[in-house]
Each structure stands twice: as C-alpha cells, then as structure tokens.
Design a protein around this motif. Sequence first.
Motif, PDB file in Angstrom:
ATOM      1  N   GLY A 122       0.967  -1.212   0.118  1.00  0.00           N
ATOM      2  CA  GLY A 122      -0.026  -0.051   0.115  1.00  0.00           C
ATOM      3  C   GLY A 122       0.799   1.258  -0.081  1.00  0.00           C
ATOM      4  O   GLY A 122       0.661   2.247  -0.642  1.00  0.00           O
ATOM      5  N   ARG A 123       1.955   1.263   0.676  1.00  0.00           N
ATOM      6  CA  ARG A 123       2.960   2.333   0.862  1.00  0.00           C
ATOM      7  C   ARG A 123       3.430   2.607  -0.434  1.00  0.00           C
ATOM      8  O   ARG A 123       3.645   3.925  -0.941  1.00  0.00           O
ATOM      9  N   LEU A 124       3.971   1.616  -1.050  1.00  0.00           N
ATOM     10  CA  LEU A 124       4.343   1.752  -2.516  1.00  0.00           C
ATOM     11  C   LEU A 124       3.688   2.213  -3.474  1.00  0.00           C
ATOM     12  O   LEU A 124       3.801   3.065  -4.331  1.00  0.00           O
ATOM     13  N   GLU A 125       2.358   1.854  -3.581  1.00  0.00           N
ATOM     14  CA  GLU A 125       1.257   2.275  -4.542  1.00  0.00           C
ATOM     15  C   GLU A 125       0.914   3.755  -4.179  1.00  0.00           C
ATOM     16  O   GLU A 125       0.615   4.160  -5.108  1.00  0.00           O
ATOM     17  N   LEU A 126       0.966   4.203  -2.883  1.00  0.00           N
ATOM     18  CA  LEU A 126       0.727   5.419  -2.520  1.00  0.00           C
ATOM     19  C   LEU A 126       1.885   6.360  -3.206  1.00  0.00           C
ATOM     20  O   LEU A 126       1.679   7.256  -3.389  1.00  0.00           O
ATOM     21  N   TYR A 127       3.031   5.793  -2.839  1.00  0.00           N
ATOM     22  CA  TYR A 127       4.132   6.585  -3.495  1.00  0.00           C
ATOM     23  C   TYR A 127       4.336   6.673  -4.899  1.00  0.00           C
ATOM     24  O   TYR A 127       4.316   7.641  -5.346  1.00  0.00           O
ATOM     25  N   LYS A 128       3.653   5.722  -5.777  1.00  0.00           N
ATOM     26  CA  LYS A 128       3.597   5.877  -7.159  1.00  0.00           C
ATOM     27  C   LYS A 128       2.541   6.933  -7.295  1.00  0.00           C
ATOM     28  O   LYS A 128       2.471   7.565  -8.704  1.00  0.00           O
ATOM     29  N   MET A 129       1.520   6.861  -6.751  1.00  0.00           N
ATOM     30  CA  MET A 129       0.428   8.061  -6.903  1.00  0.00           C
ATOM     31  C   MET A 129       0.902   9.341  -6.726  1.00  0.00           C
ATOM     32  O   MET A 129       0.571  10.534  -7.474  1.00  0.00           O
ATOM     33  N   GLU A 130       1.812   9.753  -5.681  1.00  0.00           N
ATOM     34  CA  GLU A 130       2.232  10.895  -5.126  1.00  0.00           C
ATOM     35  C   GLU A 130       3.246  11.398  -5.993  1.00  0.00           C
ATOM     36  O   GLU A 130       3.991  12.447  -5.842  1.00  0.00           O
ATOM     37  N   LYS A 131       3.902  10.354  -6.987  1.00  0.00           N
ATOM     38  CA  LYS A 131       5.033  10.705  -7.784  1.00  0.00           C
ATOM     39  C   LYS A 131       4.928  12.113  -8.526  1.00  0.00           C
ATOM     40  O   LYS A 131       3.935  12.175  -9.204  1.00  0.00           O
ATOM     41  N   ASN A 132       6.064  12.860  -8.414  1.00  0.00           N
ATOM     42  CA  ASN A 132       5.928  14.184  -9.125  1.00  0.00           C
ATOM     43  C   ASN A 132       5.066  15.341  -8.474  1.00  0.00           C
ATOM     44  O   ASN A 132       4.814  16.325  -9.239  1.00  0.00           O
ATOM     45  N   LEU A 133       4.150  14.940  -7.838  1.00  0.00           N
ATOM     46  CA  LEU A 133       3.115  15.895  -7.067  1.00  0.00           C
ATOM     47  C   LEU A 133       3.934  16.885  -6.237  1.00  0.00           C
ATOM     48  O   LEU A 133       3.409  18.373  -6.255  1.00  0.00           O
ATOM     49  N   ASN A 134       5.028  16.582  -6.169  1.00  0.00           N
ATOM     50  CA  ASN A 134       5.851  17.965  -5.415  1.00  0.00           C
ATOM     51  C   ASN A 134       6.465  18.746  -6.325  1.00  0.00           C
ATOM     52  O   ASN A 134       6.807  19.938  -5.838  1.00  0.00           O
ATOM     53  N   ILE A 135       6.379  18.404  -7.529  1.00  0.00           N
ATOM     54  CA  ILE A 135       6.896  19.533  -8.616  1.00  0.00           C
ATOM     55  C   ILE A 135       5.751  20.636  -8.595  1.00  0.00           C
ATOM     56  O   ILE A 135       6.121  21.892  -8.752  1.00  0.00           O
ATOM     57  N   LEU A 136       4.413  20.258  -8.526  1.00  0.00           N
ATOM     58  CA  LEU A 136       3.280  21.190  -8.601  1.00  0.00           C
ATOM     59  C   LEU A 136       3.541  22.093  -7.406  1.00  0.00           C
ATOM     60  O   LEU A 136       3.327  23.334  -7.459  1.00  0.00           O
ATOM     61  N   SER A 137       3.982  21.566  -6.270  1.00  0.00           N
ATOM     62  CA  SER A 137       3.866  22.259  -4.999  1.00  0.00           C
ATOM     63  C   SER A 137       5.009  23.202  -5.280  1.00  0.00           C
ATOM     64  O   SER A 137       5.085  24.334  -4.587  1.00  0.00           O
ATOM     65  N   LEU A 138       6.141  22.683  -5.901  1.00  0.00           N
ATOM     66  CA  LEU A 138       7.447  23.704  -5.853  1.00  0.00           C
ATOM     67  C   LEU A 138       7.021  24.722  -6.806  1.00  0.00           C
ATOM     68  O   LEU A 138       7.441  25.828  -6.608  1.00  0.00           O
ATOM     69  N   ILE A 139       6.394  24.423  -7.968  1.00  0.00           N
ATOM     70  CA  ILE A 139       5.815  25.451  -9.053  1.00  0.00           C
ATOM     71  C   ILE A 139       5.040  26.547  -8.352  1.00  0.00           C
ATOM     72  O   ILE A 139       5.129  27.698  -8.412  1.00  0.00           O
ATOM     73  N   ALA A 140       4.190  26.088  -7.211  1.00  0.00           N
ATOM     74  CA  ALA A 140       3.204  27.025  -6.440  1.00  0.00           C
ATOM     75  C   ALA A 140       4.302  28.023  -5.710  1.00  0.00           C
ATOM     76  O   ALA A 140       3.583  29.003  -5.460  1.00  0.00           O
ATOM     77  N   GLY A 141       5.094  27.377  -5.246  1.00  0.00           N
ATOM     78  CA  GLY A 141       5.864  28.459  -4.314  1.00  0.00           C
ATOM     79  C   GLY A 141       6.842  29.347  -5.163  1.00  0.00           C
ATOM     80  O   GLY A 141       7.218  30.496  -4.644  1.00  0.00           O
ATOM     81  N   ILE A 142       7.604  28.802  -6.231  1.00  0.00           N
ATOM     82  CA  ILE A 142       8.642  29.513  -6.863  1.00  0.00           C
ATOM     83  C   ILE A 142       8.145  30.555  -7.793  1.00  0.00           C
ATOM     84  O   ILE A 142       8.838  31.594  -8.238  1.00  0.00           O
ATOM     85  N   ALA A 143       6.895  30.129  -8.529  1.00  0.00           N
ATOM     86  CA  ALA A 143       6.315  31.191  -9.645  1.00  0.00           C
ATOM     87  C   ALA A 143       6.121  32.430  -9.144  1.00  0.00           C
ATOM     88  O   ALA A 143       6.682  33.696  -9.709  1.00  0.00           O
ATOM     89  N   PRO A 144       5.549  32.773  -8.074  1.00  0.00           N
ATOM     90  CA  PRO A 144       5.279  33.868  -7.453  1.00  0.00           C
ATOM     91  C   PRO A 144       6.703  34.716  -7.273  1.00  0.00           C
ATOM     92  O   PRO A 144       7.080  35.870  -7.284  1.00  0.00           O
ATOM     93  N   MET A 145       7.804  33.974  -6.859  1.00  0.00           N
ATOM     94  CA  MET A 145       9.097  34.434  -6.606  1.00  0.00           C
ATOM     95  C   MET A 145      10.011  35.044  -7.811  1.00  0.00           C
ATOM     96  O   MET A 145      10.368  36.124  -7.915  1.00  0.00           O
TER      97      MET A 145
END
Length: 228
Positions: A122-145
Amino acid sequence: MSILLQVVDTTMHTAQTAQQTVAKISLWGLLGKGGVLMYPLYFLLILAIFMFFERFIAIRKASRIDANFMHMIRDNILSNNISSAKSLARNTDSPVARIIEKGLRRVGKPIDVIEKSMESVGRLELYKMEKNLNILSLIAGIAPMFGFLGTIVGMIELFFEITSTHTFELDTIAGGIYVKMITSGTGLIIGLIAYIMHNYLTTQVDKTANEMEVASTEFIDILQEPTK
C-alpha cells in the motif's frame, strides 16, 4: 451651428480613436512586455499543466476498480479457491488488486504478517500515485518569487534609466512601473493555478488511499470468516 457640429464631430472622432487605442492593448500584448523573466514563468506554466494532466490520468486509472471485485475475492476465498482469487487479483490492474494479491500470497500465515505485507504494498502504491506531485507544489512556491524578481529587476532598470537620463516624466515612470509589475501578476496567477492543481490531485490520492484501506480491512475480515 456648423462650427458646433464640427467640434462635436472632432470630439467624437477623438473619443473613438482613443477607444480603439485602448482596445488594442490586449492581454497578450501586456504579457509580451513583461521582459526576459517571463520565459521562465511560461515554462513553469507549461510544466504545471503537463504534470497535472499526467498525474490526473495516472491517479484516475489507479482509482478505477470493478465494484464486484471484492465480492468475487470473498466468494473465492470462502469457497477455498485461493488460486482463482490470486488469478483475479493478478489480472486486475489497480492498487487495490495488487494489495489483495500480496495478501493472498501470505494466506496461511498469521494475520499480523499478512497485514504488514499488505501495508508495505500500500505504501508503495501510494508513493507511485504521489510521484511528481511535489513538482506542482514547488511551482506554486517559486512562480510568485520569479514574478517578484522580474518586477524588482525591472524597477532597478527603470530607476537606473531615470538617473542616467534625468527624465522625470510621469508617463514614462508610470508606464515603466505597470510593465514591470506584469511579471508579479503572472507569477501569482501561475502559483495559484499550480496550488489548486496540487490540492485537487492530493484530494484524489487521499480518496484512493481510503479505498485501499477499506479493501485491506475487508480482506482481513474475509480471511477470518469460516470457509464453506
């Protein structure tokens, strides 16, 4: 009377010309005046859109499962037909099916061993689904900067030009300021879009994770039922 009509015609013509001039200031025209730092912002926007649809398709695919899947698994287990249950789980492409398949492979061992093995999948499958979501979070932070950086750089250039040319005309200063603030507005909008995309996908992942948890609990309950 004719002089008055000429004045009115001239005034109306001037107003129409001014109206046409204002209408020519389009959104794309404004964005084109943002400067060099608009290009990283464009790249971040394209990347955010691409990552959103890539993750959206992957998460949506992962969340699809036949409503009768667990019923068929239960019937096979209670009929002591474990091989058919394994075959069904193996041929079903979804995180829930892979978790159940892992549990079926551990049938006969203590319940806590089965639960731990299923939790690891289950943890492995959850990791697969969350893969690359941190990129969207990063864009949300650095685009205004990036947007603020573009505005600051533009303001520095503007004041340097004023200092060099000793030109203090209001039109020049105001025009320069509004152009330099385009990057800030664009960065904020891109950051907001990426933030909304990230939150939406995170919500979908949470829903799928909940379905996985429910299926795992149901599977453990089935194993503890008496067989036919």
